[in-house]
Design an enzyme around this catalytic site. Structure first.
Site, PDB file in Angstrom:
ATOM      1  NE  ARG A  76     -14.456   1.685  -4.183  1.00  0.00           N
ATOM      2  CZ  ARG A  76     -14.401   2.868  -4.791  1.00  0.00           C
ATOM      3  NH1 ARG A  76     -15.500   3.520  -5.062  1.00  0.00           N
ATOM      4  NH2 ARG A  76     -13.256   3.388  -5.155  1.00  0.00           N
ATOM      5  CE  LYS A 183       2.192  15.921  -3.076  1.00  0.00           C
ATOM      6  NZ  LYS A 183       2.751  14.717  -2.597  1.00  0.00           N
ATOM      7  CG  HIS A 213       6.090  13.883   3.900  1.00  0.00           C
ATOM      8  ND1 HIS A 213       5.675  14.116   2.625  1.00  0.00           N
ATOM      9  CD2 HIS A 213       7.365  13.444   3.792  1.00  0.00           C
ATOM     10  CE1 HIS A 213       6.649  13.832   1.787  1.00  0.00           C
ATOM     11  NE2 HIS A 213       7.698  13.427   2.464  1.00  0.00           N
ATOM     12  CE  LYS A 217      11.036  15.149   4.363  1.00  0.00           C
ATOM     13  NZ  LYS A 217      11.712  13.950   3.974  1.00  0.00           N
ATOM     14  CD  GLU A 251      11.573  12.351  -5.031  1.00  0.00           C
ATOM     15  OE1 GLU A 251      11.275  11.262  -4.529  1.00  0.00           O
ATOM     16  OE2 GLU A 251      10.767  13.091  -5.607  1.00  0.00           O
ATOM     17  CG  ASP A 270       4.704  14.801  -6.611  1.00  0.00           C
ATOM     18  OD1 ASP A 270       3.801  14.384  -5.863  1.00  0.00           O
ATOM     19  OD2 ASP A 270       5.843  14.275  -6.658  1.00  0.00           O
ATOM     20  CG  HIS A 275       6.824  18.445  -0.232  1.00  0.00           C
ATOM     21  ND1 HIS A 275       5.850  18.267   0.716  1.00  0.00           N
ATOM     22  CD2 HIS A 275       6.765  17.335  -1.023  1.00  0.00           C
ATOM     23  CE1 HIS A 275       5.242  17.109   0.513  1.00  0.00           C
ATOM     24  NE2 HIS A 275       5.778  16.529  -0.540  1.00  0.00           N
ATOM     25  CE  LYS A 375       8.462  11.561  -8.459  1.00  0.00           C
ATOM     26  NZ  LYS A 375       8.780  11.322  -7.048  1.00  0.00           N
ATOM     27  CE  LYS A 380      14.750  11.074  -0.564  1.00  0.00           C
ATOM     28  NZ  LYS A 380      13.736  12.035  -0.928  1.00  0.00           N
TER      29      LYS A 380
HETATM   30  C1  BG6 Z   1       5.816  13.197  -1.946  1.00  0.00           C
HETATM   31  C2  BG6 Z   1       5.739  13.185  -3.437  1.00  0.00           C
HETATM   32  O1  BG6 Z   1       4.974  14.172  -1.412  1.00  0.00           O
HETATM   33  O2  BG6 Z   1       7.152  13.467  -1.553  1.00  0.00           O
HETATM   34  C3  BG6 Z   1       6.670  12.145  -4.004  1.00  0.00           C
HETATM   35  O3  BG6 Z   1       4.406  12.892  -3.837  1.00  0.00           O
HETATM   36  C4  BG6 Z   1       8.066  12.359  -3.497  1.00  0.00           C
HETATM   37  O4  BG6 Z   1       6.655  12.161  -5.423  1.00  0.00           O
HETATM   38  C5  BG6 Z   1       8.076  12.491  -1.987  1.00  0.00           C
HETATM   39  O5  BG6 Z   1       8.830  11.242  -3.883  1.00  0.00           O
HETATM   40  C6  BG6 Z   1       9.443  12.901  -1.492  1.00  0.00           C
HETATM   41  O6  BG6 Z   1       9.455  12.850  -0.097  1.00  0.00           O
HETATM   42  P1  BG6 Z   1      10.797  12.569   0.706  1.00  0.00           P
HETATM   43  O7  BG6 Z   1      10.395  12.667   2.133  1.00  0.00           O
HETATM   44  O8  BG6 Z   1      11.270  11.221   0.302  1.00  0.00           O
HETATM   45  O9  BG6 Z   1      11.757  13.642   0.273  1.00  0.00           O
END
Ligand code: BG6
Length: 520
Positions: A76, A183, A213, A217, A251, A270, A275, A375, A380
């Site tokens: 937009r 997603k 995604h 990996k 995370e 999420d 994942h 989270k 991580k």
């Molecule tokens: C995303 C989530 O799909 O994956 C996020 O929406 C999350 O909340 C992220 O932080 C984590 O991805 P990665 O590759 O950093 O483990």
């Protein structure tokens, strides 16, 4: 080499890899022959500047984009080609070093077209511009339509695109047409099915690429190679030898600036609906007869079909939900989830979940899979850990006691891309003694070729029309079928607040998550 940095386990780096050297330059583009236009719908947003454009730019630098290719952004926001390119350049150069002359070359393939999502005339103009571009640049009418828009806009936008002929393949000068969606694929089973029906009115399943995604990996792709290109792991990859499996995606980040989305989704939608389920499927699936997208996805679907429904009447023994309170991460104080910008003060959205999952099939009967993600945790860390059973009988018990540590295999995804196997040996000590040692394989050891990040990989695969690393409709629905009753129970029960356990940011989540494992 020996060091003692693994809590009582000695690390012995014993793996030797063949030096693979650099692959030939043409390697990334092999088989990639179709020219195409990438149409990014929602191009003024975060996803485009943070993920898509850097990925496309990197593919360009690696000479992996088709020739010719064009990128058209639309949204937009009123921008010109030049102001769109400038915005991207500023964003990307603020986050990474860029070679200005390469950037200018890349930017010359980018255009921008403002649209109004509810006006057909706007889409008619867009279609006209794409057609003109095809004719001028020779992109052959092949296009990838990337939805970088909120899911609420998926349905009307798909309808508009269809109505102006942009979804059609092989007619009116069109080549192939593929749509990429991110997603969340719905909020529950019902909405996911409705969303799919509306996409399917316009696009056929082979045209739809549902991104995850995690699947792209490197070390996640490697799970199938590791399991099925070796003869020694599969015979023990089952209930006879494996005690339990833990799949963790922890995370340190909080909700960031995504409260609007996260408040509606929480950790289950999420991270688990996508994942975590894919990590589970790659770990638990049977080998397909060929490494071909639909055969691999068939096997994953069988795993999802064997998910044992949760005992809703007794959720506490199988599911722990938590929400972070204020704490310290990497030495910095961070606020509680409820104090994050955009989050409601009384929010009951879970930011942590740990669940005990069983697969009702021959291979895995009785083996718990612990899936944990949250989270603002201490570190991580993404990994799959396969805990083998203890030896059935210890001949050392008279001298060394009963306790012989069981074997552990860890498939490390982040931060360490590695595979480690822990086993027992005799210590080089005149006395009879045991010690736990670990063999490490570092995934990138002796490799100097190009490495694709997850978004680069999915974009490349989409250009190739390869569905291997994308969700298929039936799998999405089966996973929603598993999670929807849990979500309903958790979101509508009277004691919702009691079920959501607080945990301090920087910790490892609520203590009850550890207890889940105790009553195995
Ligand atoms: C995303 C989530 O799909 O994956 C996020 O929406 C999350 O909340 C992220 O932080 C984590 O991805 P990665 O590759 O950093 O483990």
């Amino acid at each position: 080499m020996l060091n003692d940095d693994h809590d009582g386990v000695d690390t012995i780096a014993t793996t030797t890899t063949t030096d693979l050297g650099s692959p030939p330059e043409s390697y990334l583009t092999e088989g990639l022959s179709d020219p195409c236009t990438i149409l990014i719908v929602g191009a003024s947003g975060d996803l485009t500047s943070r993920k898509l454009m850097p990925a496309l730019y990197n593919l360009f630098l690696k000479d992996a984009l088709p020739d010719p290719f064009r990128i058209v952004g639309c949204s937009r926001t009123e921008l010109t080609d030049q102001s769109f390119r400038d915005r991207l350049k500023t964003f990307i150069s603020n986050n990474a070093e860029i070679d200005l002359s390469e950037w200018e070359r890349f930017a010359s393939f980018i255009q921008y077209h403002p649209i109004q999502y509810d006006q057909r005339s706007s889409f008619v103009e867009l279609a006209g511009r794409l057609k003109e571009l095809d004719e001028k640049s020779g992109t052959g009418g092949n296009r990838i339509i990337y939805f970088a828009i909120p899911p609420t806009l998926y349905k009307p936008t798909a309808r508009m695109l269809g109505s102006v002929g942009l979804a059609a393949e092989g007619e009116n000068g069109n080549g192939w047409s593929r749509i990429v969606v991110e997603k969340p694929f719905g909020r529950n089973l019902e909405t996911a099915m409705v969303l799919d029906q509306s996409l399917h009115k316009i696009f056929k399943e082979h045209q739809i690429f549902r991104i995850d995604h995690y699947l792209a990996k490197e070390t996640v792709q490697n799970i199938l190679m590791f399991r099925f290109a070796n003869a020694i792991f599969e015979p023990i990859w089952n209930r006879r030898y494996i005690d339990h499996v833990s799949i963790t995606a922890a995370e340190t980040l909080g909700v960031e600036n995504r409260a609007g989305y996260y408040e509606q989704s929480g950790v289950l939608r999420d991270m688990f609906q996508n994942h975590m389920m894919q990590l589970l499927a790659s770990t638990a699936m049977e080998p397909p007869s060929q490494f071909e997208a639909d055969m691999v996805r068939d096997e994953k679907v069988k795993v999802f079909r064997s998910l044992r429904p949760f005992p809703l009447e007794n959720l506490k023994d199988t599911l722990v939900l938590g929400q972070y309170t204020a704490g310290t991460i990497n030495g910095n104080r961070v606020p509680a989830y409820r104090d994050e910008p955009g989050v409601q003060k009384e929010s009951l959205t879970p930011t942590f979940a740990s669940m005990k999952v069983f697969l009702d099939n021959w291979r895995w009967q009785g083996v718990p899979f612990y899936l944990t993600s949250g989270k603002r945790l201490g570190k991580k860390l993404t990994e799959i850990s396969i805990q083998f059973k203890k030896i059935p009988h210890s001949m050392f018990r008279q001298t060394l006691g009963e306790n012989v540590t069981a074997n552990l295999l860890i498939l490390g995804i982040y931060p360490d891309e590695e595979i480690t196997l822990t086993f027992q040996t005799k210590s080089p000590d005149p006395r009879v003694s045991l010690r736990s040692v670990t063999m490490d394989f570092l995934y990138n050891q002796n490799y100097t070729g190009p490495v694709l990040d997850a978004y680069e990989k999915v974009l490349l695969d989409c250009m190739l029309g390869d569905h291997m690393l994308f969700w298929r409709k039936d799998a999405v629905e089966l996973c929603w079928g598993f999670l929807t009753p849990i979500l309903m129970e958790c979101e509508t029960c009277g004691n919702r607040e009691d079920r959501l356990l607080p945990y301090e940011a920087g910790s490892w989540g609520p203590e009850a998550a550890q207890a889940l494992r105790m009553n195995q």
